[in-house]
Enzyme design. Structure first.
Site, short mmCIF file in Angstrom:
data_model
loop_
_atom_site.label_atom_id
_atom_site.label_comp_id
_atom_site.label_asym_id
_atom_site.label_seq_id
_atom_site.Cartn_x
_atom_site.Cartn_y
_atom_site.Cartn_z
N HIS A 1 0.72 -1.61 0.34
CA HIS A 1 -0.21 0.16 -0.09
C HIS A 1 0.98 1.60 0.33
O HIS A 1 0.27 2.27 -0.51
CB HIS A 1 -0.95 -0.02 1.36
CG HIS A 1 -1.52 -1.05 1.27
ND1 HIS A 1 -2.33 -1.28 0.06
CD2 HIS A 1 -2.66 -1.84 2.17
CE1 HIS A 1 -3.66 -2.15 0.25
NE2 HIS A 1 -3.34 -2.89 1.81
N ASP A 23 -2.80 -11.26 -2.21
CA ASP A 23 -3.46 -10.47 -1.22
C ASP A 23 -4.21 -9.68 -1.24
O ASP A 23 -5.41 -9.46 -2.37
CB ASP A 23 -1.71 -8.61 -0.73
CG ASP A 23 -2.32 -8.53 0.55
OD1 ASP A 23 -1.82 -8.69 1.74
OD2 ASP A 23 -3.97 -7.75 0.68
N HIS A 35 -6.17 -7.55 -0.78
CA HIS A 35 -6.63 -5.63 -0.99
C HIS A 35 -5.91 -5.32 -2.19
O HIS A 35 -4.63 -5.89 -1.82
CB HIS A 35 -5.63 -5.04 0.30
CG HIS A 35 -6.26 -5.32 1.42
ND1 HIS A 35 -5.83 -6.56 2.56
CD2 HIS A 35 -7.96 -5.30 1.76
CE1 HIS A 35 -7.00 -5.96 3.74
NE2 HIS A 35 -8.03 -5.46 3.54
N ASP A 39 -4.43 -13.11 3.80
CA ASP A 39 -5.76 -12.61 4.17
C ASP A 39 -7.45 -12.65 3.35
O ASP A 39 -8.12 -12.10 4.16
CB ASP A 39 -5.55 -11.10 4.84
CG ASP A 39 -4.92 -10.07 3.36
OD1 ASP A 39 -4.69 -10.35 2.47
OD2 ASP A 39 -4.65 -8.59 3.64
#
Lengths: 316, 225
Positions: free
Chosen positions: A127, A164, A166, A253
C-alpha cells in the site's frame, strides 16, 4: 528439491503497533512456527537481514517522505500521518531491514545460489505510495525489489503477482506508466474493501498501458472464482509479457478464516496458487521467484498457510 | 451544493448560423457532447447535441467526406435547423439537487446555466454531477465500506458514529438508504481505514446487524418503481 531461501529476522518483530492493531509481530511468529513444526527449517537456507542503503529506498520513495518517516521515529511518534499507521521507535529501522533483507535475497537468487525464496518480513509494503505510508505499509518492499532487479541486475522485465486480498495501490501507482514491470493483482472488489482502487478498468497509462491488470472479486466468492480469474487474466498476461523474474506480494488475508475480508479462500487455494506461480516461473524465469509477505492476519491459519507456501517453493 | 460551484465555466458555444460540420468539430476538439446556441448578446436560444448532429449527417458523408451532392445540401444546413430551441436552463443559484432532479425528469445530459437576463455563464452536465457524487461518496480517498441495518428510529446513527469514533477512525461518507423492510434503514459508512474488522465486531456487539455486502442496494427504492 529446490534451494529455497527463508528470510526471517527477529528484528522484524521490533516494529510494534500496540495492542489493538492487526499487523502485529505474532503474525511472523505464527509463520515461523508453521514452518518449524513441519520440520521444513533444515531444508531451507536461513537468511538474516541487512539494513538497505538509502539509495535503494530512493529508487521508489521521495526523499522528503523518507525523512519524514525517519523523523517521526526519532521523535517518538506512535502514529505516522494516518491512524492506520501505528509505529514505534524501531519502525524506520525495521522497514529498512525488511527492504535490505529482500535485496540480499535477490542477490542470492540472481547469483544462482538460491532458486527461490520466501521473505517473511514486517512491515508489509504494497500500500505504500512514493510519498506516503498507507494501510500498515511504510516502504514498498516489492516495488523497491523490482527497481533493484532492474538497476543492479539489468533485468528488463519484472512480473509482480499480488494475491493479498487488498489491492496493492502503491505498487500499481509506482509502475503504472512503466512497461518494464507488469503488476497483476487479484483482490476483493474495491467497492467493498480497502483501499478502493484496483478496478477492472485500471490497466496502466502512457507507456505502461496494458502492463497493469486487476481482477476484482466480489464478497462471498472464493476458490472457484479466483482460479478462473487467475487462468483467464494472469496466466494469459504473463504468457505475453514473459517476465524474467517473478516477485510475489504474498498476502494470506483472503482466507475464509481471516476477518480482514469477505473473501472465502481455502488453504488449498493458496497451494494451488503457488503451484501456478511455480509453473510460470519454470516456464519464463528459469525458476527465479522471490515471494514477500504482505498481509494475512489469522494467527490460527498463518502456520498452515506459510507451511504450504514454503513446501511448494521447495518441491514445486 | 449550488450549481455555480459544480458547473463548467469555460463554455463552448455556437451561433445558429454556424454549419453543422463546424459544430461537430467543436464537440470533438473539446471532448464535449452539448453546445449551447447563443445570439450575438450571448443569450441562450437553443442547444445542440452530438446526437442531433449525427442524425443530421447522411451516413455516406459521415464516413466519406468527398461525397458531393449530399455535401452541397449539407452546406445549406445550419445549427438553427437542427437545434432544440428554447431549451430548459438552470440558474447558478439553483442547487445540485435541483440539477439532478431536472436532468432526470427531462432525460437530458446537460443544462445551460444562465443569469437573470438569460446570458450563458456555464453548463452543468451529468459529468459534473458525477464528479460531485464521487466527492460526496468519499471514494477518491482510500477506505472501506461497511453496511449496517438499523431500526428506523431517532438516535441510531449517533450510536454507530460513537462506535467508530472510539476506534479512532475517520468517516469519509455516510449514506442512509431505504431498505425493503420499511421499519429499517441501511446505513453505509465509508471508513477511511484498512482496519474495519474491529469496528464490525464492535457494531455487532452493540446489537447491530451487518448487511451482507452482496445485499447492498443503494437504489432499491428507484429500481422497484
Amino acid at each position: 528439491m529446490n534451494r529455497t531461501g527463508f528470510l526471517f529476522d527477529e528484528r522484524f518483530l521490533l516494529h510494534e503497533t500496540g495492542p489493538y492493531h492487526p499487523e502485529i509481530p505474532e503474525r511472523l511468529l505464527a509463520i515461523f512456527k508453521g514452518i518449524k513444526e513441519a520440520d521444513l527449517l533444515p531444508l531451507l537456507k536461513p537468511l538474516k537481514a541487512d539494513r538497505a542503503s538509502r539509495k535503494w529506498i530512493e529508487t521508489v520513495h521521495d526523499k522528503s517522505y523518507i525523512d519524514r518517516l525517519g523523523d517521526a521515529c526519532i521523535s517518538g511518534k506512535k502514529m505516522f500521518e494516518h491512524p492506520d499507521n501505528l509505529m514505534c521507535s524501531e519502525t524506520y529501522d525495521t522497514a529498512l531491514l525488511a527492504v535490505g533483507g529482500i535485496l540480499k535475497t535477490i542477490d542470492l537468487v540472481m547469483q544462482g545460489e538460491l532458486d527461490n525464496a520466501f521473505c517473511a518480513v514486517r512491515p508489509p509494503g504494497h500500500h505504500a505510495e512514493a510519498d506516503s505510508a498507507m494501510g500498515f505499509c511504510y516502504f514498498n518492499n516489492v516495488a523497491i525489489a523490482a527497481r533493484y532487479l532492474q538497476v543492479q541486475w539489468d533485468v528488463e522485465r519484472v512480473g509482480i503477482i499480488d494475491f493479498d486480498v487488498h489491492h496493492g495501490n502503491g505498487t500499481q501507482h509506482i509502475f503504472e506508466n512503466d512497461a518494464s514491470v507488469f503488476y497483476y493483482s487479484i483482490h476483493q472488489h474495491p467497492s467493498f474493501a480497502y483501499p478502493g482502487t484496483g478496478r477492472e478498468f485500471e490497466y496502466g497509462s502512457g507507456d505502461g498501458h496494458g502492463f497493469t491488470r486487476n481482477s476484482p472479486v466480489l464478497p462471498g466468492q472464493g476458490d472457484k472464482e479466483y482460479k478462473q480469474l487467475i487462468e483467464e487474466h494472469l496466466v494469459a498476461d504473463f504468457e505475453r509479457f514473459k517476465p524474467e523474474v517473478i516477485l510475489v506480494s504474498a498476502g494470506f488475508d483472503g482466507h475464509v478464516d481471516d476477518d480482514m475480508s469477505d473473501i472465502n479462500l481455502s488453504s488449498e487455494w493458496y497451494t494451488w496458487m503457488m503451484e501456478k506461480i511455480m509453473d510460470m516461473a519454470a516456464q519464463y524465469t528459469g525458476g527465479r521467484l522471490v515471494s514477500v509477505l504482505e498481509g494475512g492476519y489469522s494467527i490460527k491459519r498463518l502456520p498452515e498457510l506459510a507451511k504450504g507456501h514454503v513446501e511448494i517453493l521447495l518441491n514445486g | 451544493m449550488f450549481v455555480s460551484q459544480s458547473m463548467t465555466r469555460s463554455v463552448i458555444t455556437v451561433e445558429k448560423e454556424a454549419g453543422i460540420i463546424e459544430a461537430q468539430e467543436k464537440l470533438i476538439e473539446h471532448r464535449i457532447r452539448h453546445l449551447p446556441v447563443v445570439d450575438t448578446d450571448n443569450r441562450v436560444i437553443g442547444i445542440v447535441t452530438d446526437r442531433d448532429i449525427r442524425s443530421a449527417l447522411p451516413f455516406k458523408l459521415y464516413k466519406d467526406s468527398t461525397g458531393d451532392k449530399a455535401k452541397e445540401n449539407l452546406e445549406d444546413l445550419t445549427i438553427g435547423d437542427i437545434m432544440t430551441a428554447d431549451p430548459r436552463t438552470i440558474s447558478p443559484e439553483d442547487t445540485i439537487q435541483d440539477a439532478l432532479l431536472l436532468l432526470q425528469e427531462l432525460r437530458v445530459g446537460a443544462l445551460p446555466v444562465v443569469d437573470r437576463e438569460h446570458h450563458i455563464i456555464g453548463v452543468i452536465s451529468v459529468r459534473d454531477l458525477m464528479r460531485a457524487f464521487i466527492n460526496v461518496l468519499g471514494i477518491g480517498q482510500p477506505g472501506a465500506l461497511v453496511g449496517i441495518l438499523v431500526e428506523e428510529e431517532i438516535g441510531q446513527l449517533k450510536k454507530i458514529v460513537d462506535a467508530v469514533a472510539e476506534e479512532n477512525v475517520s468517516i469519509g461518507s455516510v449514506l442512509v438508504a431505504r431498505y425493503w423492510d420499511e421499519n429499517k434503514r441501511a446505513v453505509f459508512l465509508y471508513l477511511l481505514t484498512q482496519n474495519v474488522a474491529p469496528i464490525k465486531q464492535k457494531l455487532k456487539k452493540v446489537g447491530y446487524t451487518l448487511l451482507d455486502p452482496m445485499d447492498w442496494h443503494l437504489d432499491q427504492y428507484l429500481t422497484e418503481e
